[in-house]
Design a protein around this motif. Structure first.
Motif, PDB file in Angstrom:
ATOM      1  N   SER A 160      -8.061   2.490  18.058  1.00 48.67           N
ATOM      2  CA  SER A 160      -8.066   3.876  17.595  1.00 48.67           C
ATOM      3  C   SER A 160      -7.618   3.870  16.150  1.00 48.67           C
ATOM      4  N   GLY A 198      -8.238   7.802   8.091  1.00 45.75           N
ATOM      5  CA  GLY A 198      -8.193   9.262   8.093  1.00 45.75           C
ATOM      6  C   GLY A 198      -6.817   9.787   7.740  1.00 45.75           C
ATOM      7  N   TYR A 199      -5.810   9.059   8.173  1.00 46.34           N
ATOM      8  CA  TYR A 199      -4.439   9.472   7.867  1.00 46.34           C
ATOM      9  C   TYR A 199      -4.219   9.483   6.356  1.00 46.34           C
ATOM     10  N   SER A 231     -13.732   5.971  15.360  1.00 46.73           N
ATOM     11  CA  SER A 231     -12.513   6.638  14.893  1.00 46.73           C
ATOM     12  C   SER A 231     -12.548   6.837  13.382  1.00 46.73           C
ATOM     13  N   ALA A 256      -6.725   5.149  13.214  1.00 46.30           N
ATOM     14  CA  ALA A 256      -6.350   6.407  12.570  1.00 46.30           C
ATOM     15  C   ALA A 256      -6.008   6.240  11.100  1.00 46.30           C
ATOM     16  N   ALA A 306      -0.357   3.757  10.742  1.00 47.43           N
ATOM     17  CA  ALA A 306      -0.266   5.219  10.819  1.00 47.43           C
ATOM     18  C   ALA A 306       0.502   5.647  12.061  1.00 47.43           C
TER      19      ALA A 306
END
Lengths: 139, 139, 139, 139, 139, 139, 139, 139
Positions: free
Chosen positions: C69, C74-75, C102, C71, C41
């Protein structure tokens, strides 16, 4: 000290507005042009992409603020080569520990400059230090 | 991308040297002038003070790396108005959590730009972003 | 139990490949069509966007794996309305605690289904439960 | 018990004054000469240096109190060879965990005597124990 | 620097002996009389009580080292009015976090001087600072 | 269910009294003889020793409650061979995490039965289960 | 000391067998009848239910060991009114912190007696203390 | 978007009702049939077993909410092959960290889909994504 330059303050949620305003106040007093945008990496990715594309050339530094799984600073950092400062917001039951880790523990290649939990003023002061290195401040 | 400029890499202990070299490699490949100094905020404060005083005018960005109670980045940040990037080193039983908190949880007025635990390369890349905003890079 | 359907396994880094393969094995044994993509991401956002756009219609469930982290889950969740299962990878000094936070601490509106740290098989089994509810499994 | 001797109480911020006063009260009741100074290691390093230089010969024990990235106790410990007691102040969202780690996780060579989070009275009582060993107390 | 005085090093378990020896080495090089005792607060309370009663008059400073639920430093501190320095040993799965909290989070009235996890040398150096204030060192 | 037997509830500080009373209420309703004593392992070790010596023969189970560095349960466990139940009290900035670790992380040989943070009722119910195994309850 | 009585040791996974054997050794040396069962609360709930129903009348104390989300001790405690001792196993990246919290943080009404992470011997010793209160030991 | 289907919301305690209602509201607005049951895995296992047995055929997705040692989601997941979404409730001094770990750190073979601490709405939205994959939504 008076500085020129433009700093974009992006927050992931309206509820983070007080932090944005604390950063903005420091920057404005130094003469820096600022703008605050509410653009969630998770909920408004297209508007955020567009904002970055249209304004990146004029922006010197980004300050991105988010709580919880704070993807916003890293998201911006992956779409610009300007410095991105991340402010973990102390929202939710973990009081910003989640946001701090999400902000600093970035993979190799996409750096974010993390400041303390809720440290909006320090984010602004860090931006001023960067503008000063860029020769945009005097005094 | 090729950059000019000078980045000082300060580590608190010889045992952190591999991290310093990882950052230095990234910077040198980009053409940046670098120097590595082993100067502990706790054990060599006078030599550190002197180093900062004598070189601060020529330095664009500091990268300070330390483990445990990582006072070094904040120490430098309180003696310069240049940007200071802090790298928490994963030393000791807490694996850098202590260093991360020591680096980012700075009091209002003295900002440090924290990167991830052990994230030497990202510290260098963040320094390059700052040099680029300062107009010291091309390509 | 034999299932139809297609599950996309996306990992943020080649170093997470062993986890992807553990999930893939479970899914293939159940007859599910799978594919593994290495798309960060943070480092490959455009390729990731394109992959999602071109394949989302055919994909039933995403399994996204990332460390630090993290991401990635969620991305993807913000760009599809399919279920996204997130697997925190135990990379780095924090052993996946950063990735876990995260992945699960998502803002309201963009849900991710988090499983345990390193729990690749459980991610696959959760995907199978979803396919079963969709009437794509028998036995 | 009545003691002679002089204990310097240094706090990093005015907001820590109530803790300083709790320590001072214990010490004064024992007859010890005390003084409270607000001198941040990060914001007032020169005034702090000067204070230590001018008074160190007369001071028996330092009590240094700070929150967040609590550099103050270690800073003083690196500039004196008197015992330095560090009190982590429960400021900010992490409630003093950051300060505790910053205070105790000192590098080899520069010891700080850490007490509990917010434990101002215990810091004073520890100072009294040291004065007693020095033969400065009776009763 | 040469010091007189006597420092008792008490460890809760034979497995902590290497830490005791690291502290002892620093103290002996400074000329301090030391002794190492293996006396668990939980398993040998009577022998520990007796040791303290018989020797407390001659001891200037205690260094107590323990892992896990590290009751030893507090136990001694509640039976002497000499300074007690506590060293959290990084034993067990929590790597000394449990010991650190057990050592510093003492109730009001019974102070322990905590140093970093595994920081045997700093404990010794702190003892030397106390002996120096007591006028027992020269040079 | 009605039980006979005697359970001693020992708290380290008067401020923990409400927890003692919650446990006592459960035990009294079951017909168990109880007593509450305020005896700190750190501040009243001699009175605590005497209490245990004089009453241990008549006591079936101890419930010991303490916050912070909660040495009390382990202290009692090292002086009796009766079962000792430890209740971590959520006092101070760490909300009982320190007390929980101090209570359960006991060295080999001295067991304490830890219950949840603030779980006074469950401590009482656990004591009742022990009394029932001892044939002291009916119904 | 020689005891009668029967202690059931239940583990959630074969990989926890070494811990079960360490507890069993202590109990057998004291003359206690023991049995080890591998019965996961999550994977074998029916077999576990049946085991408890068929044997509960003869069992004095349960020792339940599990890692990760350690539901086993609480599961048994909700199906018996005998004392249940829970041993958090240090499995996985969190080294037993997850298991410790799962074991002790039980809701009101269903008590579990938690011991330290990996503390198999202490679990056995705690069981012996309970058997002793029940009059099943001599010596 | 309008969906058909049935989602069971199970909470471990009446005090979690507000979270159940927040999830229910999202689901009802989407046209989904919902029901809220207060059934503790620890206190009402038989009623919970019966509820699952009698209704599992008609339920598409479970949402299970619990605080502290949150066994409920895993308990249901081990008795159904439908997808189970777990919501850690921020109850008690640890603010849901205990519940989060209990929910996600499941053993291999029994997957739970964990969402953020207190994230009732996201649990509902995740259920809707699953219903959509099952072809039960339009629009």
């Amino acid at each position: 000290m008076k500085c020129k330059g433009r700093v974009a303050i992006v927050i992931g949620s309206k509820s983070d507005l007080e932090y944005a305003e604390r950063a903005e106040k420091v920057l404005r007093e130094a003469g820096v042009e600022t703008e605050v945008r509410v653009l969630s990496a998770h909920r408004d990715p297209e508007a955020l992409d567009q904002y970055i594309k249209e304004n990146d050339g004029e922006i010197d530094v980004y300050i991105a603020m988010a709580g919880l799984s704070a993807a916003l600073p890293g998201y911006i950092a992956s779409r610009t080569d300007k410095p991105v400062i991340g402010v973990p917001i102390p929202a939710g039951p973990l009081k910003g520990v989640d946001a701090l880790l999400s902000i600093v523990q970035m993979p190799r290649g996409v750096p974010v400059a993390g400041v303390g939990i809720g440290a909006a003023e320090n984010a602004a002061l860090l931006a001023l230090r960067i503008l000063r290195v860029a020769g945009k401040c005097n005094g």
